[in-house]
Design a protein around this motif. Structure first.
Motif, PDB file in Angstrom:
ATOM      1  N   ALA A  18      42.594  48.289  42.841  1.00 30.03           N
ATOM      2  CA  ALA A  18      42.465  46.887  42.488  1.00 30.03           C
ATOM      3  C   ALA A  18      43.030  46.561  41.111  1.00 30.03           C
ATOM      4  CB  ALA A  18      40.987  46.487  42.539  1.00 30.03           C
ATOM      5  N   THR A  19      43.685  45.414  41.012  1.00 30.82           N
ATOM      6  CA  THR A  19      44.064  44.851  39.712  1.00 30.82           C
ATOM      7  C   THR A  19      42.796  44.171  39.204  1.00 30.82           C
ATOM      8  OG1 THR A  19      44.837  42.940  40.966  1.00 30.82           O
ATOM      9  CG2 THR A  19      46.504  44.490  40.217  1.00 30.82           C
ATOM     10  N   LEU A  20      41.854  44.994  38.729  1.00 35.87           N
ATOM     11  CA  LEU A  20      40.492  44.486  38.573  1.00 35.87           C
ATOM     12  C   LEU A  20      40.193  43.842  37.228  1.00 35.87           C
ATOM     13  CD1 LEU A  20      38.169  44.311  40.565  1.00 35.87           C
ATOM     14  CD2 LEU A  20      37.134  46.295  39.467  1.00 35.87           C
ATOM     15  N   THR A  21      40.654  44.461  36.129  1.00 38.33           N
ATOM     16  CA  THR A  21      40.244  43.918  34.828  1.00 38.33           C
ATOM     17  C   THR A  21      41.355  43.915  33.780  1.00 38.33           C
ATOM     18  OG1 THR A  21      39.522  46.079  33.983  1.00 38.33           O
ATOM     19  CG2 THR A  21      37.879  44.775  35.147  1.00 38.33           C
ATOM     20  N   GLY A  22      41.395  42.838  33.014  1.00 33.04           N
ATOM     21  CA  GLY A  22      42.268  42.791  31.846  1.00 33.04           C
ATOM     22  C   GLY A  22      41.844  43.862  30.850  1.00 33.04           C
ATOM     23  N   ALA A  23      40.568  44.196  30.838  1.00 30.20           N
ATOM     24  CA  ALA A  23      40.044  45.192  29.905  1.00 30.20           C
ATOM     25  C   ALA A  23      40.675  46.563  30.136  1.00 30.20           C
ATOM     26  CB  ALA A  23      38.527  45.285  30.047  1.00 30.20           C
ATOM     27  N   CYS A  24      41.078  46.836  31.365  1.00 29.39           N
ATOM     28  CA  CYS A  24      41.709  48.127  31.654  1.00 29.39           C
ATOM     29  C   CYS A  24      43.075  48.211  30.973  1.00 29.39           C
ATOM     30  CB  CYS A  24      41.846  48.329  33.160  1.00 29.39           C
ATOM     31  SG  CYS A  24      42.373  49.994  33.579  1.00 29.39           S
ATOM     32  N   ILE A  25      43.744  47.056  30.869  1.00 26.70           N
ATOM     33  CA  ILE A  25      45.045  47.030  30.179  1.00 26.70           C
ATOM     34  C   ILE A  25      44.837  47.292  28.689  1.00 26.70           C
ATOM     35  CG2 ILE A  25      47.181  45.757  29.839  1.00 26.70           C
ATOM     36  CD1 ILE A  25      46.402  43.913  32.093  1.00 26.70           C
ATOM     37  N   ILE A  26      43.750  46.733  28.147  1.00 23.08           N
ATOM     38  CA  ILE A  26      43.450  46.956  26.732  1.00 23.08           C
ATOM     39  C   ILE A  26      43.154  48.440  26.501  1.00 23.08           C
ATOM     40  CG2 ILE A  26      41.906  46.338  24.804  1.00 23.08           C
ATOM     41  CD1 ILE A  26      43.683  44.010  25.884  1.00 23.08           C
ATOM     42  N   LEU A  29      38.155  28.731  35.219  1.00 21.89           N
ATOM     43  CA  LEU A  29      39.623  28.686  35.275  1.00 21.89           C
ATOM     44  C   LEU A  29      40.287  29.504  34.161  1.00 21.89           C
ATOM     45  CD1 LEU A  29      41.764  27.144  37.009  1.00 21.89           C
ATOM     46  CD2 LEU A  29      41.771  25.387  35.228  1.00 21.89           C
ATOM     47  N   LYS A  30      41.363  30.188  34.524  1.00 19.97           N
ATOM     48  CA  LYS A  30      42.126  30.973  33.541  1.00 19.97           C
ATOM     49  C   LYS A  30      42.958  30.028  32.672  1.00 19.97           C
ATOM     50  CE  LYS A  30      42.807  35.227  36.195  1.00 19.97           C
ATOM     51  NZ  LYS A  30      42.156  36.147  35.230  1.00 19.97           N
ATOM     52  N   PRO A  31      43.326  30.457  31.468  1.00 18.16           N
ATOM     53  CA  PRO A  31      44.265  29.659  30.658  1.00 18.16           C
ATOM     54  C   PRO A  31      45.631  29.574  31.344  1.00 18.16           C
ATOM     55  CG  PRO A  31      43.386  31.553  29.423  1.00 18.16           C
ATOM     56  CD  PRO A  31      42.951  31.721  30.831  1.00 18.16           C
ATOM     57  N   THR A  54      33.337  33.088  37.744  1.00 16.70           N
ATOM     58  CA  THR A  54      34.033  33.129  39.044  1.00 16.70           C
ATOM     59  C   THR A  54      35.370  33.851  38.937  1.00 16.70           C
ATOM     60  OG1 THR A  54      35.154  31.005  38.710  1.00 16.70           O
ATOM     61  CG2 THR A  54      32.974  30.945  39.767  1.00 16.70           C
ATOM     62  N   ASP A  55      35.779  34.164  37.687  1.00 15.42           N
ATOM     63  CA  ASP A  55      37.031  34.910  37.510  1.00 15.42           C
ATOM     64  C   ASP A  55      36.833  36.416  37.715  1.00 15.42           C
ATOM     65  OD1 ASP A  55      39.689  35.281  37.053  1.00 15.42           O
ATOM     66  OD2 ASP A  55      39.592  35.021  34.867  1.00 15.42           O
ATOM     67  N   ALA A  56      35.600  36.861  37.771  1.00 11.43           N
ATOM     68  CA  ALA A  56      35.354  38.271  38.096  1.00 11.43           C
ATOM     69  C   ALA A  56      35.171  38.347  39.617  1.00 11.43           C
ATOM     70  CB  ALA A  56      34.136  38.793  37.357  1.00 11.43           C
ATOM     71  N   GLU A  57      36.254  37.970  40.338  1.00 11.40           N
ATOM     72  CA  GLU A  57      36.177  37.812  41.788  1.00 11.40           C
ATOM     73  C   GLU A  57      36.550  39.068  42.564  1.00 11.40           C
ATOM     74  OE1 GLU A  57      38.799  37.248  40.146  1.00 11.40           O
ATOM     75  OE2 GLU A  57      40.360  38.080  41.414  1.00 11.40           O
ATOM     76  N   GLY A  58      37.347  39.934  41.916  1.00 20.32           N
ATOM     77  CA  GLY A  58      37.825  41.125  42.629  1.00 20.32           C
ATOM     78  C   GLY A  58      36.671  41.969  43.143  1.00 20.32           C
ATOM     79  N   GLU A 102      51.450  35.191  36.755  1.00 18.15           N
ATOM     80  CA  GLU A 102      51.347  36.630  37.035  1.00 18.15           C
ATOM     81  C   GLU A 102      50.179  36.957  37.958  1.00 18.15           C
ATOM     82  OE1 GLU A 102      51.644  39.074  33.556  1.00 18.15           O
ATOM     83  OE2 GLU A 102      53.668  38.367  33.145  1.00 18.15           O
ATOM     84  N   MET A 103      49.293  36.012  38.144  1.00 20.54           N
ATOM     85  CA  MET A 103      48.154  36.276  39.033  1.00 20.54           C
ATOM     86  C   MET A 103      48.545  36.271  40.516  1.00 20.54           C
ATOM     87  SD  MET A 103      45.576  37.347  37.577  1.00 20.54           S
ATOM     88  CE  MET A 103      46.314  38.121  36.157  1.00 20.54           C
ATOM     89  N   LYS A 104      49.843  36.077  40.794  1.00 18.85           N
ATOM     90  CA  LYS A 104      50.330  36.304  42.157  1.00 18.85           C
ATOM     91  C   LYS A 104      50.302  37.801  42.483  1.00 18.85           C
ATOM     92  CE  LYS A 104      55.285  36.851  41.238  1.00 18.85           C
ATOM     93  NZ  LYS A 104      56.641  36.460  41.601  1.00 18.85           N
ATOM     94  N   PHE A 148      46.262  34.838  45.107  1.00 16.76           N
ATOM     95  CA  PHE A 148      46.426  34.162  43.819  1.00 16.76           C
ATOM     96  C   PHE A 148      45.070  33.986  43.170  1.00 16.76           C
ATOM     97  CE2 PHE A 148      47.368  31.181  40.502  1.00 16.76           C
ATOM     98  CZ  PHE A 148      48.571  31.668  40.021  1.00 16.76           C
ATOM     99  N   ASP A 149      45.009  34.349  41.875  1.00 19.19           N
ATOM    100  CA  ASP A 149      43.749  34.286  41.139  1.00 19.19           C
ATOM    101  C   ASP A 149      43.857  33.266  40.012  1.00 19.19           C
ATOM    102  OD1 ASP A 149      41.349  34.707  39.886  1.00 19.19           O
ATOM    103  OD2 ASP A 149      41.860  36.699  39.090  1.00 19.19           O
ATOM    104  N   THR A 150      43.347  32.055  40.265  1.00 19.57           N
ATOM    105  CA  THR A 150      43.335  31.029  39.208  1.00 19.57           C
ATOM    106  C   THR A 150      42.138  31.231  38.285  1.00 19.57           C
ATOM    107  OG1 THR A 150      41.902  29.506  40.422  1.00 19.57           O
ATOM    108  CG2 THR A 150      44.274  29.315  40.826  1.00 19.57           C
TER     109      THR A 150
HETATM  110  N1  BES Z   1      42.768  39.741  38.347  1.00 22.78           N
HETATM  111  C1  BES Z   1      42.014  39.735  37.159  1.00 22.78           C
HETATM  112  C2  BES Z   1      42.265  40.958  36.286  1.00 22.78           C
HETATM  113  C3  BES Z   1      43.567  40.967  35.569  1.00 22.78           C
HETATM  114  C4  BES Z   1      43.728  40.236  34.405  1.00 22.78           C
HETATM  115  C5  BES Z   1      44.600  41.728  36.033  1.00 22.78           C
HETATM  116  C6  BES Z   1      44.940  40.259  33.742  1.00 22.78           C
HETATM  117  C7  BES Z   1      45.798  41.751  35.358  1.00 22.78           C
HETATM  118  C8  BES Z   1      45.970  41.011  34.218  1.00 22.78           C
HETATM  119  C9  BES Z   1      40.519  39.698  37.475  1.00 22.78           C
HETATM  120  O1  BES Z   1      40.179  39.017  38.617  1.00 22.78           O
HETATM  121  C10 BES Z   1      39.869  39.018  36.341  1.00 22.78           C
HETATM  122  O2  BES Z   1      40.110  37.864  36.146  1.00 22.78           O
HETATM  123  N2  BES Z   1      39.057  39.750  35.584  1.00 22.78           N
HETATM  124  C11 BES Z   1      38.403  39.230  34.456  1.00 22.78           C
HETATM  125  C12 BES Z   1      36.990  39.733  34.470  1.00 22.78           C
HETATM  126  C13 BES Z   1      36.109  39.085  33.447  1.00 22.78           C
HETATM  127  C14 BES Z   1      35.883  37.645  33.800  1.00 22.78           C
HETATM  128  C15 BES Z   1      34.807  39.831  33.404  1.00 22.78           C
HETATM  129  C16 BES Z   1      39.141  39.712  33.217  1.00 22.78           C
HETATM  130  O3  BES Z   1      39.607  40.851  33.194  1.00 22.78           O
HETATM  131  O4  BES Z   1      39.303  38.928  32.290  1.00 22.78           O
END
Ligand code: BES
Ligand code: MN
Ligand code: ZN
Length: 500
Positions: free
Chosen positions: A378-386, A281-283, A351-355, A289-291, A274-276
């Protein structure tokens, strides 16, 4: 569900339902023509009355068709014949599987493997594999945490793939067994992804890995505890788990299917259960979904299960750094500097860039296995979704040939990735005033700078990184894990074994 291949004519084979294709304009596919002839044009009459136009992915269920052995006929619209390619086949086969679910048929025979697919020569094996995946996909339910399981029992138990003219050969049987193994791997990955953070903890992932080793003699699982990680100097990984009450685990699965001396392919999967966001802290919206932030880890488990099930002649190692990312009084703070196992220091600005922080230590650890190739997932970045949406996974590699192999495996299984740049020009975004690097590179090119961060720890071997943030699960009403990229990874390993 059981699957097998049968050769024969569609009117003579006995089943609960025979599935036949119709192209737009009402043109019957070859197998449908054969049955139509035996049934004295029963099908063409229906088409002439306008009840089935062949519109893509439409279906029409018929009962008591004369002179045939099956109880039902399912007519399946294929769309325009000259446009019938891989996408159209997949849409059609999924529609067929869905329609079959609502019939009372216990078994069905599909005459779809011999359809002429645009741009693909002799695609029978591919057609069968994709149909198996579609069958599992439509049958998948995740109801183990509901107090009453879904009652409407599905009757479909067995699916046959009918061949009208081609021979049933060993290659088709292999394709079938491999597809079933991949589908079961996908299901395991989905289940783990869908489980909530209070059930699927780092310890739970470790248990799963141990169970896999129990079920398959070819798999050996080792679980390292936090004290072991301290000894190894994994200061980066440990900084992520600091705020959590769940103990972190470093899980290793070794599958030895190849020659003793053969160097393994190592798969490293992000296992943040789980990624808070931690102190950064995330909004609140959609934080549930961070499960899914352990879907990289889950895909490593799913792929290893598939590989062991197939009995692939290849050595494969899975490494899963598993932990939670939580805020707490003792949690890592923005600005903290840690020392990774590689010796490189990292300033943690977010600390949210933990992956990347857990992966970098796992990637350093991977060198211990003298890998031929390392792929992290890895589910590494929201930027990849963008950047890529929910269609393609982001693919990065320090070797173009490896990138091409992974792209090809994704293409083969329709679990596609897109090659992204890993150029040195992006590296300065990670420069830190106080440490060797910082863990974020700003908003521009967020998926790329995350990959660039990992690249600093993978210089000594052939390496690729898959950012699956957009592809590992679906949001919205049908939210749930997808099981990707198990098909891509397993196909890649199958291809590797074929080359050895
Ligand atoms: N687990 C998230 C990435 C993520 C975000 C996956 C939304 C799926 C949906 C990752 O640990 C994260 O929080 N990444 C940050 C990095 C940023 C702080 C540089 C992100 O993408 O916002
Ligand atoms: Mn995060
Ligand atoms: Zn995360």
């Amino acid at each position: 569900m059981e699957f097998s291949i049968k050769q024969g004519s569609p009117e003579k084979l006995r089943s609960g339902c025979v599935v036949l294709g119709v192209f737009e304009g009402g043109k019957l596919a070859e197998a449908a023509q054969a049955l139509d002839k035996a049934a004295q044009h029963y099908l063409s009459d229906i088409i002439a009355h306008g009840d089935m136009t062949g519109k893509k992915a439409s279906t029409l269920l018929l009962h008591k068709v004369p002179n045939i052995q099956s109880e039902r006929v399912l007519l399946l619209g294929l769309g325009k014949r000259d446009e019938f390619g891989t996408r159209q086949y997949l849409d059609a086969v999924r529609a067929a599987m869905r329609a079959l679910q609502y019939t009372g048929a216990k078994d069905a025979i599909l005459f779809l493997a011999e359809l002429p697919i645009k741009g693909k020569k002799s695609a029978h094996a591919w057609c069968i594999s994709q149909a198996v995946l579609a069958a599992f996909e439509t049958a998948y339910r995740f109801d183990r945490l509901k107090s009453k399981a879904d009652k409407d029992k599905k009757s479909l138990r067995k699916i046959y793939f009918g061949l009208l003219s081609s021979k049933q050969d060993a290659a088709l049987d292999t394709a079938l067994t491999q597809a079933v193994a991949i589908a079961q791997g996908i299901n395991l990955t989905k289940d783990l992804g869908n489980l909530p953070g209070n059930v699927c903890t780092p310890g739970y992932l470790a248990q799963q890995a141990l169970t896999l080793a129990k079920e398959h003699k070819s798999v050996k699982t080792t679980v390292l505890e936090e004290k072991d990680m301290h000894k190894l100097g994994m200061g980066s990984l440990l900084s992520v788990t600091r705020g959590s009450s769940e103990p972190a685990k470093l899980i290793t699965l070794e599958y030895r299917g190849g020659d003793k001396k053969q160097k393994p392919v190592v798969l490293v999967g992000k296992g943040v259960t789980f990624d808070t966001g931690g102190i950064s802290l995330k909004p609140g919206a959609e934080m549930d979904e961070m499960k899914y932030d352990m879907c990289g880890a889950a895909s490593v488990l799913g792929t290893l299960q598939a590989v062991a099930e197939i009995g692939l002649k290849l050595n494969v190692v899975g490494i899963i750094p598993a932990c939670e990312n939580m805020p707490a009084g003792n949690a890592t703070k923005p600005g903290d500097i840690v020392t990774s196992m590689s010796g490189q220091t990292i300033e943690i600005l977010n600390t949210d860039a933990e992956g990347r922080l857990i992966l970098c230590d796992a990637l350093t650890y991977a060198a211990k296995f003298e890998p031929d190739t390392v792929v992290d997932i890895a589910t590494l970045t929201g930027a990849c979704i963008i950047a890529l949406g929910h269609v393609a996974s982001g693919l990065y590699s320090n070797q173009d040939a490896l990138a091409q192999e992974l792209l090809a495996a994704g293409e083969q299984t329709q679990d596609r990735a897109w090659h992204m740049p890993l150029w040195d020009e992006y590296q300065p975004q990670l420069d830190s005033n106080f440490a060797d690097m910082q863990n974020i590179g700003g908003r521009a090119g967020g998926s790329i700078t995350a990959a660039c961060f990992l690249a600093r720890f993978t210089k000594d071997y052939r390496w690729a990184h898959l950012d699956i943030a957009g592809t590992a699960w679906k949001s919205g009403k049908d939210k749930g894990a997808t099981g990707r990229p198990v098909p891509l990874l397993t196909q890649y390993l199958i291809n590797c074994a074929g080359k050895k």
